[in-house]
Design a protein around this motif. Structure first.
Motif, PDB file in Angstrom:
ATOM      1  N   ALA A   1       0.868  -1.180   0.000  1.00 56.15           N
ATOM      2  CA  ALA A   1       0.000   0.000   0.000  1.00 56.15           C
ATOM      3  C   ALA A   1       0.893   1.214   0.000  1.00 56.15           C
ATOM      4  CB  ALA A   1      -0.898  -0.013   1.222  1.00 56.15           C
TER       5      ALA A   1
ATOM      6  N   SER B   1       0.743   5.749   0.330  1.00 49.27           N
ATOM      7  CA  SER B   1      -0.025   6.982   0.372  1.00 49.27           C
ATOM      8  C   SER B   1       0.910   8.167   0.371  1.00 49.27           C
ATOM      9  CB  SER B   1      -0.904   6.992   1.626  1.00 49.27           C
ATOM     10  OG  SER B   1      -0.130   6.636   2.741  1.00 49.27           O
TER      11      SER B   1
ATOM     12  N   CYS C   1      -3.433  13.053   4.140  1.00 49.61           N
ATOM     13  CA  CYS C   1      -2.973  11.764   3.654  1.00 49.61           C
ATOM     14  C   CYS C   1      -3.896  11.248   2.550  1.00 49.61           C
ATOM     15  CB  CYS C   1      -2.947  10.779   4.816  1.00 49.61           C
ATOM     16  SG  CYS C   1      -2.325   9.187   4.350  1.00 49.61           S
ATOM     17  N   LYS C   2      -3.298  10.910   1.405  1.00 50.71           N
ATOM     18  CA  LYS C   2      -4.105  10.423   0.291  1.00 50.71           C
ATOM     19  C   LYS C   2      -3.552   9.065  -0.113  1.00 50.71           C
ATOM     20  CE  LYS C   2      -6.245  11.382  -4.008  1.00 50.71           C
ATOM     21  NZ  LYS C   2      -6.931  10.078  -4.003  1.00 50.71           N
ATOM     22  N   GLN C   3      -4.374   8.054   0.059  1.00 53.82           N
ATOM     23  CA  GLN C   3      -3.879   6.721  -0.283  1.00 53.82           C
ATOM     24  C   GLN C   3      -3.971   6.488  -1.786  1.00 53.82           C
ATOM     25  OE1 GLN C   3      -5.175   3.662   2.325  1.00 53.82           O
ATOM     26  NE2 GLN C   3      -3.771   2.151   1.451  1.00 53.82           N
ATOM     27  N   ILE C   4      -2.890   5.986  -2.356  1.00 53.53           N
ATOM     28  CA  ILE C   4      -2.793   5.814  -3.804  1.00 53.53           C
ATOM     29  C   ILE C   4      -2.915   4.338  -4.173  1.00 53.53           C
ATOM     30  CG2 ILE C   4      -1.276   6.156  -5.810  1.00 53.53           C
ATOM     31  CD1 ILE C   4      -2.139   8.743  -4.626  1.00 53.53           C
TER      32      ILE C   4
ATOM     33  N   THR D   1       3.097   5.028  -9.822  1.00 56.90           N
ATOM     34  CA  THR D   1       3.559   4.907  -8.438  1.00 56.90           C
ATOM     35  C   THR D   1       4.137   3.514  -8.203  1.00 56.90           C
ATOM     36  OG1 THR D   1       1.807   6.416  -7.844  1.00 56.90           O
ATOM     37  CG2 THR D   1       2.908   5.289  -6.047  1.00 56.90           C
TER      38      THR D   1
ATOM     39  N   GLY E   1      -6.206   2.512  -7.696  1.00 57.41           N
ATOM     40  CA  GLY E   1      -5.206   2.042  -6.757  1.00 57.41           C
ATOM     41  C   GLY E   1      -5.287   0.576  -6.413  1.00 57.41           C
TER      42      GLY E   1
END
Lengths: 383, 237
Positions: free
Chosen positions: B19, B21, B28-31, B57, B228
């Motif tokens: 995971a 982010s 916080c932005k989870q990618i 990413t 994601g």
């Protein structure tokens, strides 16, 4: 392409215009630094040329004299008391005066420093004075310093052609018997040496009023100890210095009385700064226009250190490229300056190495400033 | 299909519950969410999906250009989770990177751009490295343009120099980010075929992000991403 030096060179030389501009910046910096330091040293060396010719153990001045070249007179009898001390072997008095020299060729008038020396053995070594002393003892005859500035006229040339040189000093006709070689300073344009009798003809004054006293001590006497004892005799009427102290005194006058340190020091600093700004500007542009490429190099496994080394190597290449022509140009300027000013301009090894060190420092400093930008190259941003 | 794929071997890339982010705290932005996949030697794996789905990413993480915070990631035997910066740099030297922008150094000729990458492999002698550079440039069809500067090359030719640079160190893993995006269909096709030949000849694995439908048929496996997550691990077409 096995070494970063090759990469550094290719980056620098890719644009010839940039390379020339950057090199020119370093050349100007080297030139300015060498020339300014050259003048600074010439000012010191020339001002100490006469003091270094003194062979006496102690030197006596009026406490009001800031330097021996612009003296305040003091009474000769004070000096003549000193041989009563058991340590003193001999004393000598010297007259000094600034006279007006009329150049017989173009009729212009210049100030010249005139020394009145004894006809016998002198504690101030003037080459050729003793040889010509028979002529110099004739009325109104002088010994001219051929390293006086050219504005005094081609005295030496005329003499060597066998011509008779009559000049006017303080409205008196003086015949130049011969030439010597002493050298001028920033404040003194020319030197003339005459006997004390002739001096008093040029500068009518009480003979007992002198400008400089020289003392020879008996063998095996410690000059500092003798100085201390003589100072106790004279009190505040005279300034008595050992020869080393006298040279330090003259140096101190240059440091404080004349702003040459500041002027030429500033010139050197300006040279350093010009070089720094130009090299920095070139390297900064190189780094910032190549940031994506440098980031790519980082991504494929080149370290930060490799890129820092690359920029430093570029700056060192510029230092060397600019230093060589800069020195050559400086050498030319030294030749011209020495001819025009008659100041002793010598490109010493010490100065060459110091300026090389300054140039390298300047370039590395520019590189260090330019590569702060490198940190902005983030390899994660290029995908 | 590629016969040289050896799924019994150790995977070159091993991703488990990965995971990722950006940002901290409220920002916080989870990618990436729970990513799992392997890449085996000789395999060509494509990553597709809409923009912002996290493909690039993944590529930066596998390439050791970002630090792994959550999950497991092993590349070429190095565990990236507790790898030092120097470990990452050392691993990157064994990876061939092909970027969307070629990012060649404009002051170096095609030959020098490729040769420069050989500075990362000091164990290779000078003669051998020169031979490899010429050989690769020949392979990408730039035999006659080795001493050209990037400014004198077309977009496709530049991309091929960049590919030669990525491959000159004989990487076991090639990471490519839309290598065909800036190319016309002909050059794009050539570049992909070149990569395919490489995978078969040298047993290198290739992980490629692409939007380009024209190249999908070279893949051994396609991983489709959305928001994601891996949508579904499709088997090869």
């Amino acid at each position: 392409m096995r070494s970063s030096w090759q990469v550094a060179w290719k980056q620098l030389s890719h644009s010839k215009v940039k390379l020339i501009v950057a090199t020119a910046g370093v050349v100007v910096a080297v030139l300015l630094m060498l020339v300014q330091l050259g003048f600074l040293n010439a000012a010191y060396d020339s001002s100490l040329a006469v003091p270094k010719r003194i062979t006496a153990d102690l030197v006596v001045l009026s406490p009001q004299s800031p330097t021996f070249a612009t003296p305040t007179q003091f009474a000769r009898r004070l000096l003549y008391r000193l041989p009563a001390h058991p340590a003193v072997a001999d004393v000598q008095s010297i007259y000094l005066g600034t006279g007006r020299w009329k150049n017989p060729w173009d009729k212009s008038e210049r100030q010249i420093l005139v020394y009145g020396l004894g006809a016998g053995e002198n504690m101030l070594q003037i080459p050729g004075f003793a040889d010509a002393v028979d002529q110099l003892q004739q009325p109104d005859v002088g010994l001219f310093d051929r390293r006086s500035r050219p504005t005094f006229g081609p005295v030496s040339d005329a003499l060597s052609k066998g011509e008779r040189v009559d000049v006017e000093v303080n409205r008196r006709k003086i015949t130049i018997a011969a030439c010597t070689e002493i050298g001028v300073t920033l404040g003194v344009d020319g030197n003339l040496f005459v006997t004390d009798t002739n001096f008093l003809r040029l500068f009518p004054r009480i003979p007992g009023s002198i400008d400089l006293g020289l003392i020879r001590l008996k063998p095996n006497v410690d000059p500092a100890k003798a100085r201390d004892e003589l100072v106790r005799w004279c009190g505040t009427d005279l300034r008595i210095l050992t020869k080393a102290e006298f040279i330090a005194f003259e140096k101190h006058f240059l440091d404080t009385g004349a702003p040459i340190n500041f002027i030429f020091g500033l010139g050197t600093a300006v040279g350093f700064f010009i070089g720094f700004v130009i090299v920095y500007q070139i390297l900064y542009t190189e780094v910032s226009t190549h940031l994506p490429q440098f980031a790519t190099l980082k991504a494929i496994g080149f370290t930060d250190n490799y890129l820092l080394r690359l920029v430093i190597q570029e700056s060192l290449i510029l230092a060397v490229l600019g230093y060589l022509p800069g020195t050559l140009l400086s050498w030319c300027v030294y030749q011209i300056a020495a001819r025009e000013t008659q100041l002793p301009m010598a490109l010493t090894m010490f100065r060459l190495t110091s300026v090389l060190a300054l140039t390298i420092t300047m370039c590395i400093f520019s590189a260090a400033m330019a590569m702060r930008k490198l940190r902005a190259a983030d390899p994660a941003d290029i995908f | 299909m590629n016969d040289s794929i050896d799924t019994a071997a150790e995977p070159i890339v091993n991703v488990k519950h990965l995971a990722f982010s950006f940002g901290e705290g409220d920002l916080c932005k989870q990618i990436l969410f729970d990513i799992n996949f392997n890449v085996f030697p000789g395999e060509i794996v494509l990553l597709t999906g809409p923009s912002g789905s996290g493909k690039t990413t993944i590529l930066t993480l596998v390439g050791g250009l970002r630090h792994v915070k959550t999950g497991e990631l092993k590349v070429l035997g190095t565990d990236f989770r507790d790898a030092s910066v120097m470990d990452l740099v050392r691993t990157r030297r064994q990876i061939g990177f092909i970027f969307q922008a070629h990012n060649l150094l404009d002051f170096l000729s095609a030959r020098d751009n490729v040769a420069m990458a050989m500075q990362l492999h000091p164990e290779v002698t000078g003669t051998e490295s020169r031979e490899r550079v010429s050989e690769l440039l020949e392979m990408v069809g730039l035999k006659d343009r080795m001493d050209y500067y990037p400014a004198k090359l077309s977009g496709g030719q530049r991309q091929r120099v960049a590919i030669a640079r990525a491959l000159v160190g004989r990487p076991q893993l090639v990471l490519a980010d839309e290598p065909t995006a800036a190319l016309d269909s002909h050059s794009g096709r050539e570049v992909v075929e070149l990569l395919q030949r490489l995978a078969t000849d040298h047993g290198a694995a290739i992980l490629m992000v692409t939007h380009d439908n024209r190249v999908l048929n070279v893949a051994d496996r396609i991983i489709e991403m959305e928001d994601g997550r891996i949508k579904q691990p499709l088997n090869s077409p």
